[in-house]
Design a protein around this motif. Structure first.
Motif, mmCIF file in Angstrom:
data_model
loop_
_atom_site.group_PDB
_atom_site.id
_atom_site.type_symbol
_atom_site.label_atom_id
_atom_site.label_comp_id
_atom_site.label_asym_id
_atom_site.label_seq_id
_atom_site.Cartn_x
_atom_site.Cartn_y
_atom_site.Cartn_z
ATOM 1 N N THR A 152 4.379 7.287 -6.526
ATOM 2 C CA THR A 152 3.054 7.200 -6.469
ATOM 3 C C THR A 152 2.800 5.485 -6.573
ATOM 4 N N SER A 153 3.199 4.502 -7.202
ATOM 5 C CA SER A 153 2.893 2.732 -6.740
ATOM 6 C C SER A 153 3.336 2.858 -5.210
ATOM 7 N N GLN A 154 4.153 3.064 -4.770
ATOM 8 C CA GLN A 154 4.380 2.875 -3.367
ATOM 9 C C GLN A 154 3.259 3.186 -2.787
ATOM 10 N N GLU B 263 -8.690 7.562 -1.630
ATOM 11 C CA GLU B 263 -7.819 9.264 -1.996
ATOM 12 C C GLU B 263 -7.029 9.185 -1.865
ATOM 13 N N VAL B 264 -6.224 7.942 -2.144
ATOM 14 C CA VAL B 264 -4.874 7.874 -2.182
ATOM 15 C C VAL B 264 -4.589 8.310 -4.031
ATOM 16 N N TYR B 265 -5.545 6.987 -3.899
ATOM 17 C CA TYR B 265 -5.441 7.051 -6.250
ATOM 18 C C TYR B 265 -5.453 8.599 -6.903
ATOM 19 N N ARG B 266 -6.811 8.887 -6.023
ATOM 20 C CA ARG B 266 -7.435 10.079 -7.009
ATOM 21 C C ARG B 266 -6.124 11.373 -6.689
ATOM 22 N N SER B 267 -5.884 11.718 -5.234
ATOM 23 C CA SER B 267 -4.394 12.394 -4.973
ATOM 24 C C SER B 267 -3.197 11.881 -5.956
ATOM 25 N N THR C 115 6.139 17.299 -5.287
ATOM 26 C CA THR C 115 4.791 16.804 -6.150
ATOM 27 C C THR C 115 3.897 16.286 -5.924
ATOM 28 N N SER C 116 3.263 16.851 -4.337
ATOM 29 C CA SER C 116 1.648 16.835 -3.810
ATOM 30 C C SER C 116 0.934 18.549 -4.553
ATOM 31 N N ALA D 228 0.583 1.031 -0.395
ATOM 32 C CA ALA D 228 0.460 1.009 0.756
ATOM 33 C C ALA D 228 -0.380 0.853 1.283
ATOM 34 N N ALA D 229 -1.419 1.798 0.583
ATOM 35 C CA ALA D 229 -2.755 2.471 0.933
ATOM 36 C C ALA D 229 -3.891 1.484 0.589
#
Length: 77
Positions: free
Chosen positions: A23-25, A6-10, A75-76, A29-30
């Protein structure tokens, strides 16, 4: 694992200029959360599971903080 996906998709919707920042950070972490849980479980020693679960919990706190920052920066989605 679902959190990581979900983090990658978001974060795919974050601006390009955040690719090497938030984004990278957030993504690192996820991925760290399930990875640390898996590593602790694989060691088959209760104290190691506790230790790696603590590391995973720290990564969750990082994600929460970074998502608050992203929201403040708008940004989200």
């Amino acid at each position: 694992m679902r959190l990581s996906l979900e983090v990658y998709r978001s974060t795919a919707t974050f601006p390009d200029d955040e690719r090497f920042g938030l984004t990278s950070q957030i993504r690192r972490a996820a991925v760290s959360v399930p990875s640390n849980i898996a590593e602790g479980d694989a060691r088959n020693i209760p104290s190691e599971m506790i230790r790696f679960s603590g590391i995973a919990l720290g990564s969750l706190a990082e994600i929460e903080t970074q998502l608050y920052i992203a929201r403040e920066l708008n940004t989200s989605t």
